[in-house]
Design a protein around this motif. Structure first.
Motif, mmCIF file in Angstrom:
data_model
loop_
_atom_site.group_PDB
_atom_site.id
_atom_site.type_symbol
_atom_site.label_atom_id
_atom_site.label_comp_id
_atom_site.label_asym_id
_atom_site.label_seq_id
_atom_site.Cartn_x
_atom_site.Cartn_y
_atom_site.Cartn_z
ATOM 1 N N MET A 177 -19.413 -37.269 -0.796
ATOM 2 C CA MET A 177 -18.656 -37.923 -1.633
ATOM 3 C C MET A 177 -18.033 -37.358 -2.896
ATOM 4 S SD MET A 177 -17.359 -40.760 0.275
ATOM 5 C CE MET A 177 -16.576 -41.448 -1.022
ATOM 6 N N ALA A 178 -19.118 -36.647 -3.434
ATOM 7 C CA ALA A 178 -18.732 -35.938 -4.850
ATOM 8 C C ALA A 178 -18.018 -34.764 -4.623
ATOM 9 C CB ALA A 178 -20.126 -35.795 -5.442
ATOM 10 N N HIS A 179 -18.294 -33.890 -3.563
ATOM 11 C CA HIS A 179 -17.623 -32.671 -3.268
ATOM 12 C C HIS A 179 -16.170 -32.967 -2.820
ATOM 13 C CE1 HIS A 179 -20.766 -29.919 -3.973
ATOM 14 N NE2 HIS A 179 -21.522 -30.434 -3.113
ATOM 15 N N THR A 180 -16.073 -33.998 -1.836
ATOM 16 C CA THR A 180 -14.743 -34.255 -0.987
ATOM 17 C C THR A 180 -14.099 -34.979 -2.031
ATOM 18 O OG1 THR A 180 -16.079 -34.449 1.080
ATOM 19 C CG2 THR A 180 -13.703 -35.117 0.889
ATOM 20 N N GLY A 181 -14.386 -35.776 -2.843
ATOM 21 C CA GLY A 181 -13.656 -36.676 -3.874
ATOM 22 C C GLY A 181 -12.913 -35.781 -4.887
ATOM 23 N N SER A 182 -13.945 -34.937 -5.319
ATOM 24 C CA SER A 182 -13.337 -33.914 -6.306
ATOM 25 C C SER A 182 -12.312 -32.888 -5.960
ATOM 26 C CB SER A 182 -14.489 -33.183 -7.079
ATOM 27 O OG SER A 182 -15.045 -32.516 -6.037
ATOM 28 N N MET A 183 -12.356 -32.747 -4.457
ATOM 29 C CA MET A 183 -11.413 -31.895 -3.716
ATOM 30 C C MET A 183 -10.290 -32.517 -3.529
ATOM 31 S SD MET A 183 -11.365 -28.580 -2.575
ATOM 32 C CE MET A 183 -13.166 -28.138 -2.583
ATOM 33 N N GLU A 214 -15.207 -24.869 3.461
ATOM 34 C CA GLU A 214 -16.070 -24.948 2.439
ATOM 35 C C GLU A 214 -15.502 -25.037 0.963
ATOM 36 O OE1 GLU A 214 -19.405 -24.551 1.512
ATOM 37 O OE2 GLU A 214 -20.449 -22.946 2.872
ATOM 38 N N VAL A 215 -16.184 -25.518 0.334
ATOM 39 C CA VAL A 215 -15.908 -25.760 -1.282
ATOM 40 C C VAL A 215 -15.288 -24.562 -1.888
ATOM 41 C CG1 VAL A 215 -16.689 -26.770 -3.507
ATOM 42 C CG2 VAL A 215 -17.645 -27.596 -1.316
ATOM 43 N N LEU A 216 -16.153 -23.626 -2.004
ATOM 44 C CA LEU A 216 -15.714 -22.494 -2.659
ATOM 45 C C LEU A 216 -14.544 -21.609 -2.243
ATOM 46 C CD1 LEU A 216 -19.073 -20.852 -3.572
ATOM 47 C CD2 LEU A 216 -18.068 -22.349 -4.838
ATOM 48 N N PRO A 217 -14.354 -21.397 -0.670
ATOM 49 C CA PRO A 217 -13.157 -21.001 -0.296
ATOM 50 C C PRO A 217 -11.892 -21.703 -0.768
ATOM 51 C CG PRO A 217 -14.714 -20.579 1.272
ATOM 52 C CD PRO A 217 -15.349 -21.597 0.125
ATOM 53 N N LEU A 218 -11.834 -23.234 -0.763
ATOM 54 C CA LEU A 218 -11.114 -24.228 -0.974
ATOM 55 C C LEU A 218 -10.579 -24.016 -2.533
ATOM 56 C CD1 LEU A 218 -11.928 -27.066 1.321
ATOM 57 C CD2 LEU A 218 -9.757 -25.879 1.360
ATOM 58 N N SER A 238 -21.980 -27.388 -8.960
ATOM 59 C CA SER A 238 -22.836 -26.871 -9.717
ATOM 60 C C SER A 238 -24.215 -27.943 -9.643
ATOM 61 C CB SER A 238 -22.764 -26.112 -11.005
ATOM 62 O OG SER A 238 -21.814 -25.019 -10.780
ATOM 63 N N ILE A 239 -23.588 -29.220 -10.129
ATOM 64 C CA ILE A 239 -24.632 -30.123 -10.502
ATOM 65 C C ILE A 239 -25.102 -30.721 -9.080
ATOM 66 C CG2 ILE A 239 -24.834 -32.591 -10.909
ATOM 67 C CD1 ILE A 239 -22.871 -31.888 -13.145
ATOM 68 N N VAL A 240 -24.571 -30.776 -8.023
ATOM 69 C CA VAL A 240 -24.803 -31.410 -6.794
ATOM 70 C C VAL A 240 -25.814 -30.476 -5.921
ATOM 71 C CG1 VAL A 240 -23.941 -31.938 -4.470
ATOM 72 C CG2 VAL A 240 -22.980 -32.981 -6.570
ATOM 73 N N THR A 299 -9.870 -26.171 -11.609
ATOM 74 C CA THR A 299 -10.905 -26.461 -10.619
ATOM 75 C C THR A 299 -12.130 -26.609 -11.604
ATOM 76 O OG1 THR A 299 -11.159 -24.132 -10.303
ATOM 77 C CG2 THR A 299 -9.887 -25.112 -8.686
ATOM 78 N N HIS A 300 -11.954 -26.784 -12.796
ATOM 79 C CA HIS A 300 -13.324 -26.925 -13.664
ATOM 80 C C HIS A 300 -14.016 -28.054 -13.182
ATOM 81 C CE1 HIS A 300 -15.836 -26.353 -17.540
ATOM 82 N NE2 HIS A 300 -15.557 -27.677 -17.414
ATOM 83 N N VAL A 301 -13.586 -29.272 -13.227
ATOM 84 C CA VAL A 301 -14.447 -30.317 -12.620
ATOM 85 C C VAL A 301 -15.002 -30.210 -11.463
ATOM 86 C CG1 VAL A 301 -14.143 -32.814 -12.325
ATOM 87 C CG2 VAL A 301 -12.993 -31.881 -13.927
ATOM 88 N N ASN A 302 -14.398 -29.535 -10.330
ATOM 89 C CA ASN A 302 -14.855 -29.272 -9.139
ATOM 90 C C ASN A 302 -16.251 -28.105 -9.199
ATOM 91 O OD1 ASN A 302 -11.780 -29.946 -8.933
ATOM 92 N ND2 ASN A 302 -12.628 -30.019 -6.834
ATOM 93 N N GLU A 303 -15.742 -27.186 -10.164
ATOM 94 C CA GLU A 303 -17.135 -26.470 -10.271
ATOM 95 C C GLU A 303 -18.127 -26.932 -10.889
ATOM 96 O OE1 GLU A 303 -15.251 -23.179 -12.406
ATOM 97 O OE2 GLU A 303 -13.893 -22.424 -10.855
#
Length: 309
Positions: free
Chosen positions: A156-162, A179-183, A199-201, A191-195
């Motif tokens: 949810m954290a990864h997808t919600g931020s994406m 995948e997260v990084l290619p997107l 990193s946290i997750v 993309t600062h928040v996403n990065e």
């Protein structure tokens, strides 16, 4: 989970492994073979554990869940990847976000299922007399609920931020799955928040799972070394061999893949390294636990006799 209407990109195109069409057919058959072995191996192990009461123990309960995750995990992206080898490699925005969610959910869950399996081995070797009481059905259920809950929260954290990002430029993903990084490379917004979320997750999942497994096996090793007989030590090591191999393959290949992304221009090349933990490891896990496990081989023999005769 609501999709952003502000996104001007309605579909993505996978870059895949190669633009040369002549290699697509050989790659199709290669990954088809890996996929068939993965499905047959994991589905066979799930069925075997379900049909044999001898295998209705905590150890095989966790193995049942590991095989279920591997089976679902490979089904999230492999059929789409096989389709892309012989047809247009296009995926909708909604389809990409859905694939991203389930990919993150299953990867995170598998990390913690391996932790639960390490704890099971710790109790079996270090406290064998209390094993039945400690690993009660209620405890086993909690040890499985935890990984799925953490996996869901991470996904949810990864997808919600994406979903908060806007994609308005190139829609070509330099990968064979979402995948997260290619997107993040395709985003038109910051993309600062996403990065930070990534990193946290990822950091928490890797740190907590690897430290938990390390502590479990440090205690196991200490307990094994105190066993007086060589035969006893060998038997204790044998009960951990399959799990140690599975952990080494999963975490080793995953770590190698994500560590390579720290080098400039290596995000695109990491897709080749990721083949091992996305396609090869789910195929190998059933073999690891079947070939090195006498109970599984005995149950398989009895099941085949029952079916044939």
């Amino acid at each position: 989970m609501v999709l952003r209407n502000s996104s001007s990109v309605t579909e993505f195109i996978f870059g895949g492994f190669s633009e040369q069409s002549e290699v697509h057919v050989p790659l199709f058959f290669l990954f088809l073979g890996l996929y068939v072995l993965t499905v047959v191996g994991n589905l066979g192990l799930i069925t075997l554990i379900g049909l044999n009461s001898r295998l209705h123990t905590p150890m095989y309960f966790f193995l049942f869940n590991l095989s279920s995750i591997d089976l679902c995990y490979s089904c999230v992206f492999t059929p789409k990847m096989l389709h892309d080898f012989v047809s247009e490699n296009i995926i909708s925005y909604a389809g990409c976000m859905t694939q991203l969610f389930f990919f993150c959910f299953l990867v995170n869950s598998e990390c913690y299922v391996l932790v639960s399996m390490a704890y099971d081995r710790y109790v079996a070797i270090c406290n064998p007399l209390l094993y039945t009481v400690t690993m009660s059905p209620q405890v086993c259920a909690l040890l499985m609920l935890g990984p799925y809950a953490v996996g869901f929260a991470g996904a949810m954290a990864h997808t919600g931020s994406m979903l908060r990002l806007t994609f308005c430029g190139s829609n070509i993903i330099d990968h064979y799955l979402c995948e997260v990084l290619p997107l993040l490379q395709l985003s038109c917004t910051s993309t600062h928040v996403n990065e930070l979320v990534f990193s946290i997750v990822v950091g928490m999942v890797i740190a907590t799972s690897s430290i938990s497994i390390f502590i479990s096996y440090a205690l196991i090793l200490s307990s094994i070394l105190r066993i007086p007989s060589a035969e006893g030590r060998s038997k204790a090591f044998g009960t951990c061999g399959s799990h140690v191999t599975a952990v080494a393959l999963f975490f080793g290949s995953g770590a190698f893949t994500y560590l390579t992304t720290s080098f400039p221009g290596s995000v695109g090349r990491s897709k080749y390294a990721s083949v091992f933990y996305t396609n090869v490891v789910p195929m190998l896990n059933p073999l690891i636990y079947s070939l090195r496990n006498k109970d599984v081989k005995l149950a398989l023999g009895k099941t085949l006799k029952r079916v044939l005769f």
